[in-house]
Design a protein around this motif. Structure first.
Motif, PDB file in Angstrom:
ATOM      1  N   UNK A 230      47.665  13.717  49.730  1.00  0.00           N
ATOM      2  CA  UNK A 230      46.874  13.839  48.505  1.00  0.00           C
ATOM      3  C   UNK A 230      45.760  14.866  48.674  1.00  0.00           C
ATOM      4  N   UNK A 231      45.016  14.762  49.770  1.00  0.00           N
ATOM      5  CA  UNK A 231      43.930  15.717  50.011  1.00  0.00           C
ATOM      6  C   UNK A 231      44.441  17.130  50.194  1.00  0.00           C
ATOM      7  N   UNK A 232      45.537  17.262  50.957  1.00  0.00           N
ATOM      8  CA  UNK A 232      46.129  18.580  51.169  1.00  0.00           C
ATOM      9  C   UNK A 232      46.563  19.206  49.849  1.00  0.00           C
ATOM     10  N   UNK A 233      47.211  18.432  49.004  1.00  0.00           N
ATOM     11  CA  UNK A 233      47.668  18.939  47.708  1.00  0.00           C
ATOM     12  C   UNK A 233      46.502  19.386  46.850  1.00  0.00           C
ATOM     13  N   UNK A 234      45.413  18.611  46.859  1.00  0.00           N
ATOM     14  CA  UNK A 234      44.245  18.974  46.060  1.00  0.00           C
ATOM     15  C   UNK A 234      43.610  20.267  46.569  1.00  0.00           C
ATOM     16  N   UNK A 235      43.474  20.379  47.897  1.00  0.00           N
ATOM     17  CA  UNK A 235      42.902  21.610  48.459  1.00  0.00           C
ATOM     18  C   UNK A 235      43.749  22.819  48.160  1.00  0.00           C
ATOM     19  N   UNK A 236      45.063  22.683  48.314  1.00  0.00           N
ATOM     20  CA  UNK A 236      45.965  23.794  48.022  1.00  0.00           C
ATOM     21  C   UNK A 236      45.918  24.172  46.541  1.00  0.00           C
ATOM     22  N   UNK A 237      45.722  23.188  45.673  1.00  0.00           N
ATOM     23  CA  UNK A 237      45.645  23.468  44.238  1.00  0.00           C
ATOM     24  C   UNK A 237      44.404  24.304  43.911  1.00  0.00           C
ATOM     25  N   UNK A 238      43.271  23.977  44.542  1.00  0.00           N
ATOM     26  CA  UNK A 238      42.074  24.776  44.337  1.00  0.00           C
ATOM     27  C   UNK A 238      42.303  26.227  44.768  1.00  0.00           C
ATOM     28  N   UNK A 239      42.927  26.395  45.918  1.00  0.00           N
ATOM     29  CA  UNK A 239      43.175  27.748  46.425  1.00  0.00           C
ATOM     30  C   UNK A 239      44.173  28.474  45.522  1.00  0.00           C
ATOM     31  N   UNK A 240      45.151  27.749  45.003  1.00  0.00           N
ATOM     32  CA  UNK A 240      46.107  28.348  44.065  1.00  0.00           C
ATOM     33  C   UNK A 240      45.387  28.895  42.835  1.00  0.00           C
ATOM     34  N   UNK A 241      44.352  28.196  42.357  1.00  0.00           N
ATOM     35  CA  UNK A 241      43.583  28.680  41.214  1.00  0.00           C
ATOM     36  C   UNK A 241      42.882  30.000  41.532  1.00  0.00           C
ATOM     37  N   UNK A 242      42.446  30.162  42.773  1.00  0.00           N
ATOM     38  CA  UNK A 242      41.817  31.429  43.170  1.00  0.00           C
ATOM     39  C   UNK A 242      42.836  32.564  43.160  1.00  0.00           C
ATOM     40  N   UNK A 243      44.043  32.287  43.636  1.00  0.00           N
ATOM     41  CA  UNK A 243      45.087  33.311  43.648  1.00  0.00           C
ATOM     42  C   UNK A 243      45.598  33.596  42.235  1.00  0.00           C
ATOM     43  N   UNK A 244      45.474  32.631  41.319  1.00  0.00           N
ATOM     44  CA  UNK A 244      45.846  32.896  39.932  1.00  0.00           C
ATOM     45  C   UNK A 244      44.982  34.006  39.339  1.00  0.00           C
ATOM     46  N   UNK A 245      43.734  34.051  39.733  1.00  0.00           N
ATOM     47  CA  UNK A 245      42.842  35.118  39.265  1.00  0.00           C
ATOM     48  C   UNK A 245      43.334  36.472  39.768  1.00  0.00           C
ATOM     49  N   UNK A 246      43.774  36.522  41.018  1.00  0.00           N
ATOM     50  CA  UNK A 246      44.288  37.777  41.570  1.00  0.00           C
ATOM     51  C   UNK A 246      45.567  38.207  40.842  1.00  0.00           C
ATOM     52  N   UNK A 267      37.439  47.446  39.037  1.00  0.00           N
ATOM     53  CA  UNK A 267      36.664  46.892  37.926  1.00  0.00           C
ATOM     54  C   UNK A 267      37.346  45.667  37.333  1.00  0.00           C
ATOM     55  N   UNK A 268      38.666  45.711  37.206  1.00  0.00           N
ATOM     56  CA  UNK A 268      39.416  44.571  36.667  1.00  0.00           C
ATOM     57  C   UNK A 268      39.254  43.361  37.572  1.00  0.00           C
ATOM     58  N   UNK A 269      39.433  43.575  38.858  1.00  0.00           N
ATOM     59  CA  UNK A 269      39.302  42.462  39.805  1.00  0.00           C
ATOM     60  C   UNK A 269      37.905  41.865  39.770  1.00  0.00           C
ATOM     61  N   UNK A 270      36.888  42.736  39.802  1.00  0.00           N
ATOM     62  CA  UNK A 270      35.510  42.248  39.861  1.00  0.00           C
ATOM     63  C   UNK A 270      35.176  41.401  38.634  1.00  0.00           C
ATOM     64  N   UNK A 271      35.537  41.890  37.450  1.00  0.00           N
ATOM     65  CA  UNK A 271      35.210  41.162  36.216  1.00  0.00           C
ATOM     66  C   UNK A 271      35.896  39.796  36.183  1.00  0.00           C
ATOM     67  N   UNK A 321      32.652  36.392  49.875  1.00  0.00           N
ATOM     68  CA  UNK A 321      32.220  37.795  49.773  1.00  0.00           C
ATOM     69  C   UNK A 321      33.178  38.604  48.909  1.00  0.00           C
ATOM     70  N   UNK A 322      34.473  38.266  48.926  1.00  0.00           N
ATOM     71  CA  UNK A 322      35.447  39.079  48.191  1.00  0.00           C
ATOM     72  C   UNK A 322      35.153  39.145  46.696  1.00  0.00           C
ATOM     73  N   UNK A 323      34.415  38.168  46.164  1.00  0.00           N
ATOM     74  CA  UNK A 323      34.106  38.168  44.727  1.00  0.00           C
ATOM     75  C   UNK A 323      33.033  39.180  44.363  1.00  0.00           C
ATOM     76  N   UNK A 324      32.340  39.736  45.351  1.00  0.00           N
ATOM     77  CA  UNK A 324      31.215  40.644  45.072  1.00  0.00           C
ATOM     78  C   UNK A 324      31.638  42.102  44.958  1.00  0.00           C
ATOM     79  N   UNK A 325      32.888  42.420  45.281  1.00  0.00           N
ATOM     80  CA  UNK A 325      33.352  43.812  45.256  1.00  0.00           C
ATOM     81  C   UNK A 325      34.841  43.820  44.937  1.00  0.00           C
ATOM     82  N   UNK A 326      35.212  44.515  43.870  1.00  0.00           N
ATOM     83  CA  UNK A 326      36.615  44.562  43.459  1.00  0.00           C
ATOM     84  C   UNK A 326      37.519  45.298  44.402  1.00  0.00           C
ATOM     85  N   UNK A 327      36.960  46.030  45.363  1.00  0.00           N
ATOM     86  CA  UNK A 327      37.785  46.732  46.348  1.00  0.00           C
ATOM     87  C   UNK A 327      38.248  45.817  47.470  1.00  0.00           C
ATOM     88  N   UNK A 328      37.693  44.614  47.526  1.00  0.00           N
ATOM     89  CA  UNK A 328      38.041  43.689  48.596  1.00  0.00           C
ATOM     90  C   UNK A 328      39.240  42.844  48.195  1.00  0.00           C
TER      91      UNK A 328
END
Length: 419
Positions: A230-246, A267-271, A321-328
Motif C-alpha cells: 500500500x505504501x509503495x503504491x502510494x509513493x509510486x503514484x506521487x512520483x507518477x504525477x511528477x512524471x505526468x508533468x514532464x 520555458x514550457x517545462x518551467x511553467x 531543484x529541477x523545478x527551478x530551471x527548465x533546462x534540467x
C-alpha cells in the motif's frame, strides 16, 4: 496457340542479401628520385636522392589501415565483441591477427585520438548542466590473485554542448570527478554518491549545484512493494504525477504548429513545473513525513519503505531543484543510459587488462557514444577521422567533432550533383 507471347507488365520482388566484408592489403608505393647530373659530375655530397613522402598513418609504421582500426574499435566498444571473437572472425576472412596485436592497436588508436578527445572534454565542461554516473569494471592486476574493481565515469554535456565523455579511475574515490570537474560551475545531476559532496561544497573550485534523480528515489519505493504494497503504491503514484508533468511538457512542445510563436522547451517545462509539480511535491513531502514512525506513522525506519522515505527526505532539496530551471531533467537517466554500453560490454569482454586498458576504453567509448548521440555511423566517422587526424592542425581539430563532421558531410552531399 503456338504464337509468341509479348510482355504486358512485370512483378518485382525484393530481397535483402548479405555480402561478407573483405579484408584487403593496401600498398603505398614511394618513388625514389635521383639526379643524373649530380651522379655524372660527382657533385659534393654524392648523388642527391629524394623519396616521395608516405601518407601519414594514425599508427606510425603500423600494419592496420584506418578502416581496419575503425572496424575493431566499433566491434569491441560499439558492438561489445571481445577481441578473441574478432580474432576468429578475421580468420574467416583470411587474415590472421592475434588479440594481443589488436589490443595494442586499440591503445595506439586511443593515443592518436587523444587530442580530439580533449576537445570533447573541453566542450562538455562548457555545459551549464552535466549528467554524471559511474559503473564498476573488473581490472586485472598482476600483483593480485584476483581482479580488482575500477570505475568508468560518464559525463553527458547539455544540448548546447552535445557530447558524451567517459573517464576511467582505478577506484571509486572522489578524486575522479573532482579532477574532471575542477574549476567548473553549473548544475550537476547525479545519484547520492558521497564522493560528490566535496564538489557541491566547492572543493573543485567552482559553484556546483546538486540536482538529484527522481528515478533513483522511485527505485527505493519500487523495491519496497513486497513488504509494504500500500505504501509503495502510494509513493509510486506521487512520483507518477511528477512524471505526468514532464509528459505534458513533451506533448505541448510537439504540438506547436509551424505558424505559431514557439516557446522554448525550457520555458514550457518551467511553467508547467511551477504550476503543477511544485504543489504536488509539497503534498508528497507532507505524506512522506506523516508515514514516519517518529511522526506517529506506521513505517519503521529500517524497513524497505522506511529506507525509501529516509532517502527521499534526505535528498529532498536536491530532488526539487529541477523545478527551478527548465533546462534540467527530472532524472539522471541520460547518464545511466550512456553507461549501459559499458554494462553490455562487461558481460562480453568481462574485464580490462590493466588501468591503461581502462583509459583506452574510456576514450574510445567517448567517440562511440558521441557518434550515437548525433546519429553518426561510428565506423564511417572513425575511418575518416583516423585518416585525416595525423595531418590536421590542432587549430582545426573541432572540424572533426562528430556533429561538425556530420554537418560537413551533409554539405558535401548537397553540393554533389545527383546521377
Amino acid at each position: 496457340c503456338g504464337e509468341m507471347r509479348h510482355v504486358i507488365g512485370r512483378e518485382v520482388t525484393e530481397q535483402i542479401d548479405y555480402v561478407p566484408p573483405q579484408v584487403s592489403a593496401v600498398e603505398h608505393v614511394q618513388l625514389k628520385y635521383g639526379c643524373r647530373h649530380c651522379e655524372e659530375t660527382a657533385a659534393e655530397g654524392g648523388p642527391q636522392i629524394t623519396t616521395a613522402e608516405k601518407p601519414l598513418s594514425p599508427i606510425e609504421k603500423g600494419l592496420a589501415a584506418p578502416g581496419l582500426l575503425a572496424y575493431v574499435i566499433v566491434s569491441k566498444y560499439g558492438d561489445h565483441l571481445p577481441l578473441y571473437r574478432l580474432e576468429r572472425i578475421l580468420d574467416r576472412y583470411g587474415i590472421s591477427i592475434s588479440r594481443s596485436t589488436m589490443g595494442g592497436w586499440m591503445a595506439q588508436s586511443a593515443e592518436a585520438l587523444h587530442p580530439l578527445y580533449d576537445r570533447l572534454v573541453h566542450y562538455v565542461k562548457l555545459s551549464n548542466v552535466i549528467h554524471t554516473d559511474d559503473t564498476p569494471v573488473d581490472v586485472l592486476d598482476p600483483t593480485l590473485d584476483h581482479a580488482r574493481t575500477g570505475r568508468f565515469w560518464v559525463y553527458v554535456g547539455d544540448a548546447l554542448h552535445p557530447y558524451t565523455v567517459f573517464t576511467y579511475t582505478p577506484n571509486r574515490s572522489r578524486d575522479g570527478p573532482l579532477q574532471f570537474l575542477k574549476g567548473w560551475s553549473g548544475y550537476l545531476q547525479a545519484d547520492a554518491f558521497g564522493g560528490y559532496d566535496g564538489i557541491y561544497a566547492g572543493d573543485a573550485g567552482g559553484r556546483v549545484i546538486e540536482v538529484a534523480c527522481w528515478a533513483h528515489a522511485r527505485r527505493y519505493f519500487y523495491e519496497a512493494r513486497k513488504t509494504d504494497a500500500a505504501g509503495s503504491t502510494q509513493g509510486l503514484a506521487y512520483i507518477r504525477l511528477l512524471y505526468d508533468v514532464e509528459d505534458e511538457a513533451k506533448r505541448q512542445f510537439a504540438s506547436q504548429t509551424e505558424g505559431e510563436e514557439h516557446r522554448s522547451r525550457s520555458a514550457i517545462r518551467y511553467a508547467l513545473r511551477q504550476e503543477f509539480a511544485v504543489p504536488r511535491l509539497a503534498s508528497f513531502k507532507k505524506w512522506l513525513e506523516s508515514q514516519r514512525a517518529e511522526s506517529g506513522g506506521p513505517v519503521l525506519p529500517k524497513s524497505p519503505m522506511g529506507q525509501a522515505i529516509t532517502y527521499t527526505l534526505n535528498q529532498w532539496e536536491a530532488l526539487c531543484v529541477y523545478t527551478t530551471d527548465g533546462d534540467l531533467d527530472i532524472d539522471n537517466n541520460a547518464s545511466e543510459n550512456a553507461n549501459r554500453r559499458v554494462a553490455l560490454g562487461r558481460k562480453n569482454w568481462l574485464f580490462c587488462g590493466s588501468d591503461n586498458g581502462g583509459t583506452t576504453a574510456a576514450i574510445l567509448f567517448s567517440f562511440i557514444a558521441s557518434c550515437q548521440r548525433h546519429e553518426v555511423d561510428p565506423y564511417a566517422y572513425l575511418r575518416d577521422v583516423l585518416s585525416r587526424l595525423p595531418a590536421t592542425p590542432v587549430s582545426q581539430l573541432d572540424q572533426l567533432l562528430p556533429d561538425q563532421w556530420k554537418a560537413a558531410r551533409a554539405a558535401e552531399a548537397a553540393l554533389t550533383p545527383a546521377d
